[in-house]
Scaffold this active site. Structure first.
Site, PDB file in Angstrom:
ATOM      1  N   HIS A  78      36.275  36.646  33.868  1.00  0.00           N
ATOM      2  CA  HIS A  78      34.813  36.646  33.774  1.00  0.00           C
ATOM      3  C   HIS A  78      34.403  37.230  32.422  1.00  0.00           C
ATOM      4  O   HIS A  78      34.960  38.241  31.988  1.00  0.00           O
ATOM      5  CB  HIS A  78      34.226  37.469  34.929  1.00  0.00           C
ATOM      6  CG  HIS A  78      32.736  37.445  34.926  1.00  0.00           C
ATOM      7  ND1 HIS A  78      32.004  36.355  35.344  1.00  0.00           N
ATOM      8  CD2 HIS A  78      31.826  38.363  34.504  1.00  0.00           C
ATOM      9  CE1 HIS A  78      30.719  36.612  35.203  1.00  0.00           C
ATOM     10  NE2 HIS A  78      30.586  37.823  34.702  1.00  0.00           N
ATOM     11  N   ARG A 108      29.403  25.914  46.140  1.00  0.00           N
ATOM     12  CA  ARG A 108      30.688  26.105  46.815  1.00  0.00           C
ATOM     13  C   ARG A 108      31.246  24.748  47.202  1.00  0.00           C
ATOM     14  O   ARG A 108      30.559  23.731  47.068  1.00  0.00           O
ATOM     15  CB  ARG A 108      30.515  26.989  48.060  1.00  0.00           C
ATOM     16  CG  ARG A 108      29.632  26.381  49.131  1.00  0.00           C
ATOM     17  CD  ARG A 108      29.402  27.376  50.255  1.00  0.00           C
ATOM     18  NE  ARG A 108      28.353  26.974  51.153  1.00  0.00           N
ATOM     19  CZ  ARG A 108      28.567  26.372  52.333  1.00  0.00           C
ATOM     20  NH1 ARG A 108      29.799  26.094  52.713  1.00  0.00           N
ATOM     21  NH2 ARG A 108      27.565  26.049  53.108  1.00  0.00           N
ATOM     22  N   ASN A 159      40.649  35.638  38.680  1.00  0.00           N
ATOM     23  CA  ASN A 159      39.544  35.028  37.944  1.00  0.00           C
ATOM     24  C   ASN A 159      39.381  35.748  36.619  1.00  0.00           C
ATOM     25  O   ASN A 159      39.738  36.917  36.497  1.00  0.00           O
ATOM     26  CB  ASN A 159      38.250  35.165  38.767  1.00  0.00           C
ATOM     27  CG  ASN A 159      37.054  34.512  38.093  1.00  0.00           C
ATOM     28  OD1 ASN A 159      37.178  33.413  37.506  1.00  0.00           O
ATOM     29  ND2 ASN A 159      35.896  35.147  38.148  1.00  0.00           N
ATOM     30  N   ASP A 182      32.321  37.075  41.363  1.00  0.00           N
ATOM     31  CA  ASP A 182      32.818  37.864  40.228  1.00  0.00           C
ATOM     32  C   ASP A 182      33.050  39.319  40.631  1.00  0.00           C
ATOM     33  O   ASP A 182      32.601  40.261  39.958  1.00  0.00           O
ATOM     34  CB  ASP A 182      31.839  37.758  39.035  1.00  0.00           C
ATOM     35  CG  ASP A 182      31.665  36.320  38.590  1.00  0.00           C
ATOM     36  OD1 ASP A 182      32.654  35.575  38.584  1.00  0.00           O
ATOM     37  OD2 ASP A 182      30.535  35.929  38.241  1.00  0.00           O
ATOM     38  N   ASP A 200      37.652  38.159  45.602  1.00  0.00           N
ATOM     39  CA  ASP A 200      37.330  38.388  47.023  1.00  0.00           C
ATOM     40  C   ASP A 200      36.114  37.540  47.385  1.00  0.00           C
ATOM     41  O   ASP A 200      35.759  36.616  46.654  1.00  0.00           O
ATOM     42  CB  ASP A 200      37.172  39.885  47.333  1.00  0.00           C
ATOM     43  CG  ASP A 200      35.979  40.523  46.638  1.00  0.00           C
ATOM     44  OD1 ASP A 200      35.104  39.778  46.148  1.00  0.00           O
ATOM     45  OD2 ASP A 200      35.906  41.767  46.593  1.00  0.00           O
ATOM     46  N   GLU A 201      35.465  37.866  48.507  1.00  0.00           N
ATOM     47  CA  GLU A 201      34.409  36.958  48.994  1.00  0.00           C
ATOM     48  C   GLU A 201      33.113  37.075  48.205  1.00  0.00           C
ATOM     49  O   GLU A 201      32.219  36.255  48.356  1.00  0.00           O
ATOM     50  CB  GLU A 201      34.170  37.162  50.511  1.00  0.00           C
ATOM     51  CG  GLU A 201      33.598  38.486  50.937  1.00  0.00           C
ATOM     52  CD  GLU A 201      34.616  39.636  50.876  1.00  0.00           C
ATOM     53  OE1 GLU A 201      34.179  40.786  50.951  1.00  0.00           O
ATOM     54  OE2 GLU A 201      35.841  39.379  50.750  1.00  0.00           O
ATOM     55  N   LEU A 221      34.701  30.653  46.147  1.00  0.00           N
ATOM     56  CA  LEU A 221      35.695  30.307  47.168  1.00  0.00           C
ATOM     57  C   LEU A 221      35.406  31.046  48.467  1.00  0.00           C
ATOM     58  O   LEU A 221      34.934  32.191  48.463  1.00  0.00           O
ATOM     59  CB  LEU A 221      37.097  30.632  46.657  1.00  0.00           C
ATOM     60  CG  LEU A 221      37.545  29.769  45.474  1.00  0.00           C
ATOM     61  CD1 LEU A 221      38.897  30.232  44.951  1.00  0.00           C
ATOM     62  CD2 LEU A 221      37.588  28.284  45.828  1.00  0.00           C
ATOM     63  N   ALA A 239      38.945  36.812  23.000  1.00  0.00           N
ATOM     64  CA  ALA A 239      39.536  37.921  23.774  1.00  0.00           C
ATOM     65  C   ALA A 239      40.101  37.416  25.102  1.00  0.00           C
ATOM     66  O   ALA A 239      41.187  37.845  25.530  1.00  0.00           O
ATOM     67  CB  ALA A 239      38.487  39.010  24.014  1.00  0.00           C
TER      68      ALA A 239
END
Ligand code: GAR
Length: 196
Positions: free
Chosen positions: A113, A67, A111, A149, A145-146, A97, A177
């Protein structure tokens, strides 16, 4: 259509960043990239920003591995706000984050993934899919969110796993993709904001 102001964060090769910049250049994505920021000084993603004449910056991450140091994360918030960024795009950004960013940009951080979340969060998700013997994997665009992923899923695209796949061939197919899915998902968001 309104051009959404994007800030892109990445730690590596930047192929998703390139796909987004190309999609803007071709007129398919009604957005503009205000700044590209990396926690890795020599990351190719910064070179891609320069190639497209986009403002770019290195953010020293501090002493932690997974982090940003809180002081660095507050600096990141400041850099994005100064650039007038409305939507933050994580494109291979390999740090989690925390509150400073999540509170500054609530539901405004996306994001991508390389798996069909909620399956296989974390590092090298394509290897996890291969090791599990799955026949299908893919990629996911989600709200950040916290948790790692994790967050509301915005778009997904399926990718077949072929009998002779290696981690490299499979990740390359997933990335093809990703390069279609991410710009399309951001464009969809621009259109939905325009409608409101
Ligand atoms: C992409 O495959 C992206 O899905 C993955 O990192 C790669 C970055 O590639 N992200 C994650 O695994 C997030 N947990 P790029 O630098 O060429 O865009």
């Amino acid at each position: 259509m309104k051009r959404l102001a994007l800030g892109i964060l990445g730690s590596g090769k930047g192929s998703n960043c390139r796909a987004i910049l190309e999609s803007i250049r071709s007129g398919e994505l009604p957005a503009e990239v205000r700044v590209v920021i990396s926690d890795v000084l020599e990351a190719p993603i910064l070179e891609i920003a320069r190639e497209f004449s986009v403002a770019n910056a290195y953010l020293p991450p501090g002493e932690f591995r997974t982090r940003l140091e809180p002081k660095s994360e507050m600096e990141l918030v400041r850099m994005l706000r100064d650039a007038g960024v409305e939507l933050v795009i994580l494109a291979g950004f390999m740090r989690v984050l925390k509150a400073p960013m999540l509170e500054a940009f609530p539901r405004r951080i996306l994001n991508i993934h390389p798996s069909l979340l909620p399956k296989y969060p974390g590092l090298e998700a394509w290897k996890q899919a291969l090791a599990a013997g799955d026949k299908i994997t893919g990629c996911t665009v989600h709200c950040v969110d916290e948790r790692i992923d994790h967050g509301d899923i915005i778009a997904q695209s399926e990718v077949p796993i072929l009998p002779n796949d290696t981690p490299e061939t499979l990740h390359a197919r997933i990335q093809i993709a990703e390069h279609a899915l991410y710009p399309a998902a951001i464009a969809e968001l621009c259109r939905s904001e325009e409608a409101h």
